[in-house]
Design a protein around this motif. Structure first.
Motif, PDB file in Angstrom:
ATOM      1  N   THR A 103       0.831  -1.201   0.000  1.00 49.14           N
ATOM      2  CA  THR A 103       0.000   0.000   0.000  1.00 49.14           C
ATOM      3  C   THR A 103       0.868   1.254   0.000  1.00 49.14           C
TER       4      THR A 103
ATOM      5  N   ASP B 177      -6.057  -1.543  -4.720  1.00 48.53           N
ATOM      6  CA  ASP B 177      -5.392  -2.059  -3.526  1.00 48.53           C
ATOM      7  C   ASP B 177      -6.350  -2.991  -2.798  1.00 48.53           C
ATOM      8  N   GLU B 178      -6.162  -4.260  -2.957  1.00 49.57           N
ATOM      9  CA  GLU B 178      -7.047  -5.268  -2.364  1.00 49.57           C
ATOM     10  C   GLU B 178      -8.502  -4.934  -2.673  1.00 49.57           C
TER      11      GLU B 178
HETATM   12 MG   LIG Z   1      -2.115  -2.781   2.181  1.00 52.62          MG
END
Ligand SMILES: [Mg+2]
Ligand SMILES: Nc1ncnc2c1ncn2[C@@H]1O[C@H](COP(=O)(O)OP(=O)(O)O)[C@@H](O)[C@H]1O
Length: 670
Positions: free
Chosen positions: A471, A592-593
């Motif tokens: 991240t 991101d995810e």
């Molecule tokens: Mg992350």
């Protein structure tokens, strides 16, 4: 947050409100009582006067009138006794009762009529200034809230990392309310009271120097006492405002995390934590307010002593006067003057008490203002970027030129100060990281020497354990944080030169944590691009595979969402956020995810849609499911902030390294 706290230095920790249910310990090592900053009052006054000069002049005049009328009321007593009743009695003695009454009655009526007129003026003046002050106060608060919110929008992500949100909220509620009481209530009252005190003393001086001096001595004592008593409590006001903010922060955290609290049966613990915070608030508030209640009785009694003393001295002086005893330097007193004096002294002691009563409110208001100014003075996110994103088109020679029209083609407008030229670079979405080092704090590096490139249209995946720094890389591309070392280039331009808003406009970001705002589903999708039509929003929803579930909602795209979309499932919320990114149509997407809460089947469908979405775009994808990243152009395996393996799926499998183990062994990273 806890992670952040660990890395913060001790001083910072002390100044932070208690968080995560762990209030600052009592007693040992407690930070010194914070105080409202110097100059806060002056600054507050600037806000109050800003745009209200004429209104405030009218207010001042009205207060002056209002103070005059209350003095006139006191003064009338003397007139009635000495100029009407006493002569009336004399007349009565000589010419008989009837004549005395006549003489009294006529004059009395005159004075009463005059007083009615004066009081009517007084009431009108009070009413006018109260009305104007209400407007001035509320507008001042509105200006404060505007300035706070505007400032908040400019603050860097780091600010929100390091401040409890409830604490920030509290500046909008508790602190502005403290300012309201100070500006709307205390200031006019103090102004009026001070005028009253001054004019009362002047009137008294006119009547009798000695009695006036006696009164002045008492007033000094009263002020001294109030200063001592109120001063000791006012230093706790800032602490009170902070404690109040901490409590608000805690309550907010508990509300947001209520499910977690219930699941872990943490109710008792939460209650205990709350009790501690509440106890702390009680302690400082009690200290801050304890003297408010002592002051009135003390001042009341000093006032009584003054009253009795004046009555005694006055009576003696009148007696001496009547008995024709001459004392050098002592004024001639009439009964009327003594009675008036007594009335005035009563009024005076009440007014002084009123002023003293405001001290606590002023201290609280200043503490509130101080906290508000703290927020307003926060360092905004720096943006020295000068490269901007403009609409572009190709001219006859194939050169990129700027245009007013929306062409769908974008270019970076880059002004070179050295030779005064401006160049245009087409926005393509080419991202390059070169030896990037980064840490959220100076002590601990989170990313180490990261280098990678993504050509337009390529899909780059990051895999690695939680906390590896995936991240963080995307946070840097976004410029949520600035890098000390290394370079990030976007279409060949150092991103530090690009205006942040324009950089972010060119990036679509879908985070694991979805934030939906109060509004309809359509509004939430349109958040990605405010001028998108309904059709464009629906097309984006189809692309994200959100369309089918949205149409099954009670009111389809017009369904209202509140409380961060609490009525939807986590996966549905993610689909909406993907649609939101899709509608913006950016050349670079960061996921991101983004599909972590979506079931495998839906994910496969979303993946299809996204593959359309990804067409021609640079995509950075972070995913737990390795099936999602399989078709990436390059996969970066991160470990403790370093890229330890890179290559495409087949290469990495062939390498039989970490990726291979992940893929064949656990399959999912956890
Ligand atoms: Mg992350
Ligand atoms: N806002 C922050 N402030 C301080 N440290 C942070 C912050 N966000 C993440 N970190 C730290 O940076 C490291 C990498 O985090 P992150 O990039 O979020 O990992 P992930 O690979 O799981 O996405 C972690 O050790 C984490 O503790």
């Amino acid at each position: 947050m806890s992670e952040t706290n660990k890395e913060m230095n001790k001083d910072e920790m002390k100044n932070m409100p208690p968080m995560n249910g762990k209030p600052n310990g009592k007693g040992a090592g407690r930070p010194p009582m914070p105080k409202a900053k110097k100059g806060t009052f002056g600054r507050l006054m600037k806000y109050v006067f800003n745009g209200h000069k004429y209104q405030l002049i009218v207010v001042a005049v009205c207060i002056l009138l209002s103070a005059c009328t209350s003095i006139a009321a006191s003064a009338s007593t003397q007139m009635i006794i000495d100029d009407v009743i006493t002569p009336g009695i004399q007349v009565g003695k000589v010419l008989g009762f009837e004549a005395g009454m006549d003489s009294v009655w006529g004059d009395l009526m005159g004075i009463v009529t005059m007083m009615i007129v004066v009081f009517a003026f007084g009431i009108a003046a009070s009413f006018t200034y109260q009305r104007i002050m209400a407007v001035v106060t509320q507008r001042t608060l509105m200006n404060f809230r505007n300035d706070m919110f505007n400032k908040m929008q400019t603050l860097p992500v780091k600010f929100f990392d390091t401040h409890a949100h409830g604490d920030i909220m509290s500046t909008y509620t508790n602190d502005t309310d403290a300012i309201r009481m100070l500006v709307g209530q205390s200031l006019p009252l103090i102004f009026q009271s001070s005028l009253t005190v001054c004019s009362l003393i002047i009137m008294m001086l006119k009547y009798s120097l000695w009695l006036a001096l006696a009164v002045a001595a008492f007033v000094l004592i009263m002020l001294k006492v109030s200063g001592k008593v109120a001063g000791s409590s006012s230093k706790y006001m800032m602490a009170q405002q902070r404690a109040l903010a901490a409590e608000e922060g805690f309550v907010e955290e508990m509300m947001e995390g209520q499910k977690v609290v219930k699941v872990f049966c943490h109710e008792t613990q939460s209650k205990e934590d709350f009790d501690k915070i509440n106890e702390e608030l009680f302690e400082v508030s009690e200290k801050a307010n304890r003297n408010a209640n002592i002051l009135m009785p003390i001042l009341g009694n000093i006032g009584n002593i003054m009253y009795v003393s004046l009555a005694l001295i006055g009576s003696i002086l009148v007696y001496l006067e009547v008995s024709n005893v001459y004392l050098f330097g002592v004024d001639k007193l009439s009964i009327g003057i003594v009675v008036t004096f007594l009335g005035m002294s009563r009024q005076l002691s009440q007014t002084v008490a009123q002023i003293s009563n405001q001290v606590a409110i002023i201290a609280m208001g200043l503490a509130g203002a101080s906290r508000v100014f703290e927020l307003i003075d926060e360092e905004p996110e720096q943006d020295e970027g000068y490269v901007t994103l403009v609409n572009a088109e190709k001219d006859a020679n194939g050169n990129i030129v700027e245009t007013e029209k929306h062409t769908g083609m974008w270019a970076w407008k880059h002004f070179h100060a050295a030779d005064g030229t401006t160049t245009y670079t087409e926005l393509k979405g080419d991202v390059q990281l070169e030896n990037v080092d980064f840490g959220y704090t100076e002590e601990k590096l989170v990313l180490n020497d990261i280098s990678l490139y993504a050509k337009p249209g390529q899909k780059i995946a990051f895999v690695g354990a939680t906390g590896a720094g995936k991240t963080t890389i995307t946070n840097l591309i976004n410029r949520f944080y600035d890098i000390p070392d290394g370079k990030i280039r976007y279409d060949g331009i150092n991103i530090n030169k690009i205006k942040k808003a324009d950089l972010r406009r060119s990036l679509g970001v879908v985070l694991q944590e979805v934030n939906l705002f109060t509004g309809t589903v359509m509004d939430n999708i349109r958040y990605g691009c405010l001028d998108a039509t309904d059709e464009e929003c629906i097309a984006a929803a189809k692309l994200a595979n959100a369309h089918s579930f949205i149409t099954r909602l009670p009111e389809g795209y017009n369904t209202m969402l509140t409380g961060n979309g609490a009525s939807l499932s986590q996966g549905q919320r993610q689909l909406i956020s993907i649609a939101r990114a899709a509608v913006a149509d950016p050349p670079v997407m960061i996921l991101d995810e983004a599909t972590s809460s979506i079931d495998t089947r839906t994910e496969a469908l979303v993946q299809d849609g996204m593959d359309n979405l990804m067409n021609g775009r640079t995509v950075f994808v972070i995913a737990h499911r390795l099936s999602t990243v399989r078709n990436s152009k390059a996969i970066m395996v991160l470990d403790h902030g370093r890229i330890i393996e890179r290559g495409d799926h087949d290469q990495l499998i062939a390498k039989k390294g970490v990726y291979y183990q992940l893929y064949t062994g656990a399959f999912e990273l956890e």
